[in-house]
Design an enzyme around this catalytic site. Structure first.
Site, PDB file in Angstrom:
ATOM      1  CG  ASP A  22      -5.039   2.144   0.829  1.00 39.56           C
ATOM      2  OD1 ASP A  22      -5.997   1.366   0.682  1.00 39.56           O
ATOM      3  OD2 ASP A  22      -3.941   1.790   1.275  1.00 39.56           O
ATOM      4  CG  MET A  37     -11.595  -3.299   4.886  1.00 48.60           C
ATOM      5  SD  MET A  37     -10.118  -2.585   4.127  1.00 48.60           S
ATOM      6  CE  MET A  37      -9.254  -1.850   5.517  1.00 48.60           C
ATOM      7  CG  HIS A  93      -9.132  -0.157  -0.694  1.00 48.58           C
ATOM      8  ND1 HIS A  93      -8.558  -0.391   0.536  1.00 48.58           N
ATOM      9  CD2 HIS A  93     -10.475  -0.220  -0.493  1.00 48.58           C
ATOM     10  CE1 HIS A  93      -9.516  -0.571   1.440  1.00 48.58           C
ATOM     11  NE2 HIS A  93     -10.682  -0.471   0.837  1.00 48.58           N
ATOM     12  CG  MET A 136      -8.422   6.844   2.377  1.00 46.30           C
ATOM     13  SD  MET A 136      -7.642   6.754   3.984  1.00 46.30           S
ATOM     14  CE  MET A 136      -6.793   5.178   3.871  1.00 46.30           C
ATOM     15  CG  ASP A 162      -6.108  -3.162   3.001  1.00 40.85           C
ATOM     16  OD1 ASP A 162      -5.081  -2.852   3.618  1.00 40.85           O
ATOM     17  OD2 ASP A 162      -6.733  -2.380   2.260  1.00 40.85           O
ATOM     18  CG  MET A 222     -11.370   2.909   1.824  1.00 39.81           C
ATOM     19  SD  MET A 222      -9.808   2.818   2.738  1.00 39.81           S
ATOM     20  CE  MET A 222      -8.666   2.957   1.371  1.00 39.81           C
ATOM     21  CB  SER A 232      -0.888   0.026   1.250  1.00 34.94           C
ATOM     22  OG  SER A 232      -1.376   1.344   1.428  1.00 34.94           O
ATOM     23  CG  HIS A 270      -3.658  -1.722  -1.796  1.00 32.32           C
ATOM     24  ND1 HIS A 270      -4.738  -2.512  -2.141  1.00 32.32           N
ATOM     25  CD2 HIS A 270      -4.079  -0.961  -0.765  1.00 32.32           C
ATOM     26  CE1 HIS A 270      -5.761  -2.243  -1.351  1.00 32.32           C
ATOM     27  NE2 HIS A 270      -5.390  -1.295  -0.501  1.00 32.32           N
TER      28      HIS A 270
HETATM   29  C1  DX5 Z   1      -6.437   1.225   5.461  1.00 33.81           C
HETATM   30  C2  DX5 Z   1      -5.891   0.884   4.091  1.00 33.81           C
HETATM   31  C3  DX5 Z   1      -4.743  -0.060   4.103  1.00 33.81           C
HETATM   32  C4  DX5 Z   1      -3.564   0.424   4.892  1.00 33.81           C
HETATM   33  C5  DX5 Z   1      -2.704  -0.732   5.233  1.00 33.81           C
HETATM   34  O1  DX5 Z   1      -7.554   1.990   5.319  1.00 33.81           O
HETATM   35  O2  DX5 Z   1      -6.920   0.294   3.289  1.00 33.81           O
HETATM   36  O3  DX5 Z   1      -4.375  -0.422   2.767  1.00 33.81           O
HETATM   37  O4  DX5 Z   1      -2.829   1.398   4.236  1.00 33.81           O
HETATM   38  O5  DX5 Z   1      -1.660  -0.274   6.019  1.00 33.81           O
HETATM   39  P1  DX5 Z   1      -0.865  -1.227   7.030  1.00 33.81           P
HETATM   40  O6  DX5 Z   1      -0.330  -2.372   6.208  1.00 33.81           O
HETATM   41  O7  DX5 Z   1       0.179  -0.340   7.569  1.00 33.81           O
HETATM   42  O8  DX5 Z   1      -1.854  -1.707   8.056  1.00 33.81           O
HETATM   43 ZN    ZN Z   2      -6.399  -0.554   1.237  1.00 36.32          ZN
END
Ligand code: DX5
Ligand code: ZN
Length: 220
Positions: free
Chosen positions: A37, A139, A68, A39, A177, A70, A10, A35
């Site tokens: 993320d 998750m 991903h 948000m 994840d 969110m 990620s 990956h």
């Molecule tokens: C959380 C994200 C993850 C996160 C994982 O909302 O979807 O992808 O970045 O980070 P680690 O591996 O540090 O838990």
């Molecule tokens: Zn993620």
């Protein structure tokens, strides 16, 4: 069937001032997916990056971009992420009223479609969309931040979903994840996961450490 274990670093844990270099470094280090993320400060309490960053990074790697989302709503942004170079687009069922329609929209752009299940979201959320999904993301933390601790209940969900995917006969990725480290990676693989997202665990120790970090997560 559980596929070969793949590692999806990620980039949330990468150095944002050097994202292109970081993406090149994880590819060289043996990562399988990138990956991303996304948000929106509304669906989850954090703001990260959008389609322009995906577009800017695209030329830095040949790996599949595993995006991903969110965010809510999702539909108005699918075309932009697809055009920016996303290969897999994953959304949360809570992001809108018509999960099946959004999965079809993603596929209409020629992209793979994923469904992400929050820690409290039951596995039944995918019961009637199995034909439309290419990836199910479990998750193992509440979405929003990297560096949180793995929620062990996720393992039970992975086991149930492994059986459902096997029954479907389709090559659906089962991704986990959040809070993945060498120990939780082993537990998640044993439960049936075949794609591990790892932010903190990949991007620790500088670029020279990435290959070893990824190899250990794979269990090698
Ligand atoms: C959380 C994200 C993850 C996160 C994982 O909302 O979807 O992808 O970045 O980070 P680690 O591996 O540090 O838990
Ligand atoms: Zn993620």
């Amino acid at each position: 069937m559980q596929q070969k274990v793949r590692i999806a670093p990620s980039i949330l844990s990468a150095d944002f001032a050097r994202l292109g270099e970081e993406v090149r470094a994880i590819e060289t280090a043996g990562a399988d997916y990138v990956h991303v993320d996304v948000m929106d400060g509304h669906f989850v309490p954090n703001l990260t990056i959008g389609p322009n960053v995906v577009k800017a990074l695209r030329s830095h790697s040949k790996l599949p971009f595993d995006v991903h989302l969110m965010i809510a709503p999702v539909d108005p942004y699918v075309a932009e992420f697809a055009a920016a170079g996303a290969d897999i687009i994953t959304l949360h069922p809570e992001a809108g009223p018509h999960l099946h329609r959004t999965l079809q929209l993603i596929k209409s752009h020629g992209k793979k479609a994923g469904v992400a299940l929050n820690p409290a979201t039951p596995v039944d959320a995918v019961d009637y969309v199995m034909d439309a999904v290419d990836l199910i993301l479990v998750m193992s933390v509440n979405p929003g931040f990297g560096g949180q601790s793995f929620i062990p209940e996720a393992l039970e969900k992975i086991k149930i979903l492994r059986a459902r995917i096997d029954k479907s006969g389709r090559a659906i990725d089962l991704e986990v994840d959040g809070g993945i480290n060498d120990d939780t990676a082993r537990a998640a693989i044993a439960a049936g996961a075949d794609v591990l997202v790892a932010g903190t665990a990949t991007f620790t120790g500088g670029a020279g450490a990435y290959a070893g970090n990824i190899r250990r997560l794979r269990g090698g």
